[in-house]
Design a protein around this motif. Structure first.
Motif, mmCIF file in Angstrom:
data_model
loop_
_atom_site.group_PDB
_atom_site.id
_atom_site.type_symbol
_atom_site.label_atom_id
_atom_site.label_comp_id
_atom_site.label_asym_id
_atom_site.label_seq_id
_atom_site.Cartn_x
_atom_site.Cartn_y
_atom_site.Cartn_z
ATOM 1 N N GLU A 180 26.999 30.323 19.170
ATOM 2 C CA GLU A 180 28.037 30.103 18.444
ATOM 3 C C GLU A 180 29.340 29.731 19.080
ATOM 4 N N TYR B 101 28.521 26.070 19.810
ATOM 5 C CA TYR B 101 27.905 25.455 18.831
ATOM 6 C C TYR B 101 28.587 23.990 18.324
ATOM 7 N N ASP B 102 29.741 24.065 17.824
ATOM 8 C CA ASP B 102 30.410 22.846 17.386
ATOM 9 C C ASP B 102 30.472 21.741 18.522
ATOM 10 N N GLU B 103 30.850 22.162 19.747
ATOM 11 C CA GLU B 103 31.118 21.139 20.721
ATOM 12 C C GLU B 103 29.543 20.621 21.022
ATOM 13 N N VAL C 103 23.738 20.359 10.628
ATOM 14 C CA VAL C 103 24.281 21.463 11.048
ATOM 15 C C VAL C 103 24.487 22.398 9.963
ATOM 16 N N ASP C 104 24.851 23.702 10.332
ATOM 17 C CA ASP C 104 24.910 24.865 9.487
ATOM 18 C C ASP C 104 23.705 25.149 8.914
ATOM 19 N N ARG D 75 22.780 28.501 14.528
ATOM 20 C CA ARG D 75 23.537 29.364 15.177
ATOM 21 C C ARG D 75 22.966 30.746 15.608
#
Length: 511
Positions: free
Chosen positions: A321, A324-326, A393-394, A415
């Motif tokens: 987590e 995750y976004d990067e 994603v998600d 995640r």
């Protein structure tokens, strides 16, 4: 003759009525089965069409051979084995080295056939040809590395020797996703060990298979050592014949777990030796301490090679987590640079999927993941059999990919919070072929590699397959190995020779 082995050589085929595949050497097109060195038709005269995945057009036809045809090929292989088993190991080595050279010499034409039948991009197809050649080179060396043992004896005066002998006639059942690589990975050890074989070509990609049969002939493989049959509507009957025929001593199959179980059950009646390289549901884990550029590059190598149609493709991608976004942003940016289209077109990185059913499965998985809360951040569109490499994603941990191998260019990011959690998630699958993870912690590399329930682990890499390593899985991904010295032993029987001392022999006294 100068041979250009670079991938950027002119590769678009010059198609004519006389040369419909546009090959430099049109004699590599062999639209027949090959048994005992002869080109043969199906005994009932029937044929099936072969299609170009990019357009759906018929590009040729092959004999639709029957179970009786398969049995006839087995008899030829069995008769040939009686002499070939005693062939000189140095001659076998020379044959495989010549075959390696012929792969390189005809790399352009072999790659063209792969693009025509499989739909791969040019770079993927050409890379597969070089990968295939490496098995010829490796098993050429294995010809002279088949060692036995001398063992201690509990019986005074007795000597124990262990020798290795060729197992006999082998049935090689090859898939469509690596039409050059899989026949070579299976047939090269057959030649190296002095076995014989019947190859069942996949109906999607028989022309590549038969071109390699022609190269084997040119390399000096004697008639009847490797035989090849083609079939489409008789797949089940031919499979049953090859797995139940008492003259066949070994079956090597690459394909789905479902079919592998059927073949194993059929082979049980005669207790044949089996190598089963079956389905995978590979986890890929990006830990919080991973080098993200390395993780992105490794994910692309694992997930998107061959448009995701490989058994070792990452299927469930777990990302910590904190990164995750990067990671998702970097991966999506790379994937958006891909170009989808016919494999011969300039700049194409990913060709179409093998058929409409494969594209339908991709669409079904995309829809399911979106319904579960996922968001498409790259790709997601389809045109015919061509689907865009996709990042979602998600995605929740409990999703369709836990049970189904997507076999397409679909990267779903899940995640996770800690190591124990993600290892448990990774090991939930009933299959265990490959697994990948990315971390800069040396202790974690060993800890996680040992904990993953798979046959092969890539740590900080997404590329693991080579001729020199034992390729294979655990759990319902099958058993047996291909490649490495283990791939040689799969085609050999070990035999104990216990040599006693004559009762009247005098005792030996030293000193």
């Amino acid at each position: 003759m100068t041979v250009d082995t670079k991938r950027n050589i002119a590769h678009r085929p010059n198609v004519t009525a006389e040369n419909p595949f546009g090959l430099n050497d049109p004699t590599l097109i062999v639209p027949y089965g090959i048994v005992g060195g002869r080109m043969v038709e199906s005994s009932d005269g029937s044929r099936f069409d072969v299609h170009d995945p990019a357009t759906g057009a018929v590009i040729g036809s092959m004999p639709d051979m029957t179970a009786a045809d398969a049995a006839a090929a087995v008899r030829v292989a069995d008769e040939t084995f009686k002499t070939w088993r005693n062939s000189n190991i140095l001659e076998r080595q020379k044959i495989l080295l010549r075959l390696n050279d012929l792969f390189i010499l005809h790399a352009t034409d072999l790659a063209r056939l792969i693009v025509w039948e499989n739909g791969k991009s040019w770079a993927d197809a050409y890379g597969e040809v070089l990968y295939s050649a490496s098995f010829c080179a490796w098993f050429a060396g294995e010809c002279v590395r088949q060692r036995g043992d001398v063992l201690a004896s509990a019986i005074p005066g007795q000597r124990n020797l262990v020798i290795k002998q060729p197992i006999g006639v082998c049935a090689l059942l090859v898939p469509w996703n690596f039409p050059a690589g899989m026949i070579t990975r299976k047939a090269a050890p057959v030649i190296a060990t002095g076995c014989t074989a019947v190859v069942k070509a996949d109906p999607h990609t028989p022309f590549t298979n038969q071109a390699i049969m022609e190269l084997m002939r040119r390399a000096g493989v004697p008639d009847g050592v490797v035989n090849s049959i083609t079939t489409h509507k008789h797949l089940q009957e031919v499979g049953a014949e090859l797995t139940t025929n008492r003259l066949v001593k070994k079956v090597s199959f690459t394909g789905s777990t479902r079919v592998g179980k059927i073949l194993a059950a059929q082979a049980a009646g005669t207790l044949k030796k089996l190598s089963l390289e079956l389905g995978g549901n590979a986890p890929l884990i990006v830990f919080e301490d991973a080098d993200l550029p390395t993780a992105v590059a490794g994910t692309i190598a694992s997930k998107f090679r061959g448009s995701g149609q490989t058994c070792v493709c990452a299927n469930r991608i777990y990302v910590h987590e904190s990164v995750y976004d990067e990671f998702a942003a970097q991966l999506a940016a790379k994937v958006k640079q891909f170009k989808v289209g016919p494999g011969f077109d300039e700049g194409v990185t990913h060709g179409p999927l093998i058929n409409a059913a494969a594209a339908d499965k991709w669409q079904g998985h995309v829809d399911s993941l979106v319904r579960a809360g996922g968001r498409v951040v790259a790709g997601g569109k389809r045109e015919g059999n061509a689907v865009q490499p996709t990042v979602i994603v998600d995605v929740p941990a409990d999703c369709v990919l836990n049970e189904e191998e997507t076999f397409s260019p679909l990267a779903a990011l899940i995640r996770f919070r800690d190591e124990a959690e993600v290892v448990e998630l990774a090991n939930r699958a009933d299959v265990g072929l490959a697994g990948y993870f990315f971390s800069r912690d040396a202790d974690r590399i060993f800890r996680v590699a040992e904990a993953l329930e798979v046959g092969m682990v890539g740590a900080n890499t997404g590329a693991i397959s080579q001729a020199f390593i034992p390729f294979g899985g655990v759990k319902e991904s099958g058993y047996g190995k291909e490649g490495g010295y283990e791939g040689t032993d799969e085609f050999l029987n070990k035999k104990l020779v216990a040599i006693g001392k004559n009762i009247g022999s005098p005792a030996t006294v030293w000193g």
